[in-house]
Write an enzyme that holds these catalytic residues in place. Sequence first.
Site, PDB file in Angstrom:
ATOM      1  N   GLU A   1     -43.102 -58.347  14.330  1.00 14.58           N
ATOM      2  CA  GLU A   1     -42.151 -59.295  13.765  1.00 14.58           C
ATOM      3  C   GLU A   1     -42.189 -59.252  12.232  1.00 14.58           C
ATOM      4  O   GLU A   1     -43.236 -59.491  11.620  1.00 14.58           O
ATOM      5  CB  GLU A   1     -42.468 -60.699  14.281  1.00 14.58           C
ATOM      6  CG  GLU A   1     -42.321 -60.796  15.797  1.00 14.58           C
ATOM      7  CD  GLU A   1     -42.969 -62.045  16.382  1.00 14.58           C
ATOM      8  OE1 GLU A   1     -43.418 -62.911  15.603  1.00 14.58           O
ATOM      9  OE2 GLU A   1     -43.040 -62.145  17.620  1.00 14.58           O
TER      10      GLU A   1
ATOM     11  N   LEU B   1     -38.651 -61.420  18.610  1.00 15.57           N
ATOM     12  CA  LEU B   1     -39.741 -62.399  18.642  1.00 15.57           C
ATOM     13  C   LEU B   1     -40.227 -62.543  20.077  1.00 15.57           C
ATOM     14  O   LEU B   1     -39.977 -63.545  20.749  1.00 15.57           O
ATOM     15  CB  LEU B   1     -39.266 -63.740  18.093  1.00 15.57           C
ATOM     16  CG  LEU B   1     -38.628 -63.723  16.706  1.00 15.57           C
ATOM     17  CD1 LEU B   1     -38.289 -65.147  16.260  1.00 15.57           C
ATOM     18  CD2 LEU B   1     -39.529 -63.056  15.694  1.00 15.57           C
TER      19      LEU B   1
ATOM     20  N   GLU C   1     -43.783 -61.407  21.890  1.00 14.94           N
ATOM     21  CA  GLU C   1     -45.068 -60.719  21.830  1.00 14.94           C
ATOM     22  C   GLU C   1     -45.395 -59.966  23.111  1.00 14.94           C
ATOM     23  O   GLU C   1     -45.981 -58.874  23.063  1.00 14.94           O
ATOM     24  CB  GLU C   1     -46.177 -61.730  21.516  1.00 14.94           C
ATOM     25  CG  GLU C   1     -46.176 -62.234  20.087  1.00 14.94           C
ATOM     26  CD  GLU C   1     -45.108 -63.300  19.830  1.00 14.94           C
ATOM     27  OE1 GLU C   1     -44.856 -63.617  18.648  1.00 14.94           O
ATOM     28  OE2 GLU C   1     -44.535 -63.805  20.826  1.00 14.94           O
TER      29      GLU C   1
ATOM     30  N   PHE D   1     -49.442 -63.801  13.739  1.00 18.34           N
ATOM     31  CA  PHE D   1     -50.482 -64.825  13.623  1.00 18.34           C
ATOM     32  C   PHE D   1     -51.305 -64.828  14.917  1.00 18.34           C
ATOM     33  O   PHE D   1     -50.802 -64.478  15.992  1.00 18.34           O
ATOM     34  CB  PHE D   1     -49.890 -66.211  13.394  1.00 18.34           C
ATOM     35  CG  PHE D   1     -49.427 -66.456  11.989  1.00 18.34           C
ATOM     36  CD1 PHE D   1     -50.312 -66.863  11.000  1.00 18.34           C
ATOM     37  CD2 PHE D   1     -48.098 -66.273  11.655  1.00 18.34           C
ATOM     38  CE1 PHE D   1     -49.877 -67.086   9.704  1.00 18.34           C
ATOM     39  CE2 PHE D   1     -47.649 -66.490  10.358  1.00 18.34           C
ATOM     40  CZ  PHE D   1     -48.541 -66.903   9.379  1.00 18.34           C
ATOM     41  N   ASP D   2     -52.558 -65.259  14.791  1.00 16.73           N
ATOM     42  CA  ASP D   2     -53.497 -65.239  15.903  1.00 16.73           C
ATOM     43  C   ASP D   2     -52.955 -65.867  17.174  1.00 16.73           C
ATOM     44  O   ASP D   2     -52.924 -65.238  18.230  1.00 16.73           O
ATOM     45  CB  ASP D   2     -54.794 -65.958  15.485  1.00 16.73           C
ATOM     46  CG  ASP D   2     -54.542 -66.987  14.390  1.00 16.73           C
ATOM     47  OD1 ASP D   2     -53.709 -67.894  14.597  1.00 16.73           O
ATOM     48  OD2 ASP D   2     -55.144 -66.862  13.315  1.00 16.73           O
TER      49      ASP D   2
ATOM     50  N   PRO E   1     -48.683 -65.236  24.164  1.00 17.45           N
ATOM     51  CA  PRO E   1     -47.673 -64.803  25.138  1.00 17.45           C
ATOM     52  C   PRO E   1     -47.897 -63.378  25.652  1.00 17.45           C
ATOM     53  O   PRO E   1     -47.385 -63.019  26.712  1.00 17.45           O
ATOM     54  CB  PRO E   1     -46.364 -64.897  24.342  1.00 17.45           C
ATOM     55  CG  PRO E   1     -46.617 -65.952  23.323  1.00 17.45           C
ATOM     56  CD  PRO E   1     -48.051 -65.748  22.931  1.00 17.45           C
TER      57      PRO E   1
ATOM     58  N   HIS F   1     -51.482 -71.075  13.641  1.00 18.49           N
ATOM     59  CA  HIS F   1     -51.548 -70.141  12.516  1.00 18.49           C
ATOM     60  C   HIS F   1     -52.975 -69.965  12.007  1.00 18.49           C
ATOM     61  O   HIS F   1     -53.184 -69.262  11.019  1.00 18.49           O
ATOM     62  CB  HIS F   1     -50.673 -70.626  11.359  1.00 18.49           C
ATOM     63  CG  HIS F   1     -49.216 -70.694  11.673  1.00 18.49           C
ATOM     64  ND1 HIS F   1     -48.682 -71.684  12.460  1.00 18.49           N
ATOM     65  CD2 HIS F   1     -48.182 -69.892  11.320  1.00 18.49           C
ATOM     66  CE1 HIS F   1     -47.373 -71.497  12.570  1.00 18.49           C
ATOM     67  NE2 HIS F   1     -47.052 -70.417  11.890  1.00 18.49           N
TER      68      HIS F   1
END
Length: 342
Positions: free
Chosen positions: A45, A74, A76, A99-100, A105, A145
């Site tokens: 992304e 978007l 994952e 982000f972690d 997903p 985040h």
Amino acid sequence: MTTTATDARPESAASAPTALTMAGALNAALRDAMAADDRVVVYGEDVGPLGGVFRVTDGLQATFGEDRIWDSPLAESGIVGTAIGMAMYGMRPVVEMQFDAFSYPAFEQMVSHVAKMRNRTKGRMPLPMVVRIPCAGAIGGVEHHSDSSEAYWTSTPGLTVVMPSNPADAYSMLREAIESDDPVVFMEPKSRYWAKESLELPVRTEPMDRAAVVREGSDVTLLAYGPTVRTALEAADAATAEGLSIEVVDLRSLSPFDDETVSASVRKTSRAAVIHEAAQFGGYGAEVAARVTERNFHHLAAPVLRVTGFDIPYPSPKLEEYHLPTADRVLAALATWEWDLA
């Protein structure tokens, strides 16, 4: 024409030493890997024209074109799922989760397929892919985040999980991860993206699966990784005023675990504590403490300690400084031991 492992172009000549951030080192590693092997593709992304939220992929699309690095939807699960297919057909995808907590997903793809493909095919189907996950806190980010999700991945057999703490390791370990024929979860501590180091690229540090002693000491071993290596070093500096000599080990590889290096340090100092940002209960430090105890019980003068984040969801930016481990909290934990340094 696709470049194979045997005809990959050599690395460029070493550059003059220059101050480089961890984000810059990761960018250089991706650039050099893509130049050396046409099978390496990068997507996720906002990694294309924007260069990623943290600018780790800055300028790569302009150099290599939209066929080698592109923005994904978007989604994952779709990002990781398509990477599985690409890796099965001989490509070497490097995907970013941004982000972690955005990686969750994709959890089913990671656990059910990425981790199991080689075993499922009796070794006939390697899966050379890298999943980059910016992780941990201390950047003023809100929930989703600032997660430290390493324990999810390390408890999944079939995944290599690594986390650098400095620019040199970031470059070296990412190059090695991309060259690996097995899937690698490459966790990048966000608070260290702007840490600078004078580097001469290309650089190769210790092998990706090895820990490193980054400070010698004789009284205590602090085991840390990613963002908490800096915390451990700060604690070691402060402890000298109290006459305490602390050794700091940067674990680097979370799975597989370097028992040899860790045990050698613990047997020298006879005391150990592990530091991480994730919650303590069921956290990665529990496994580290258990392994250290099982392998070094008769060499220990005290129980292995854990200095961690609290057992709560990640707090708001205004409160995160109270949640994260600090040098003071490390030293306070060490003070709970009974000491006899005579």
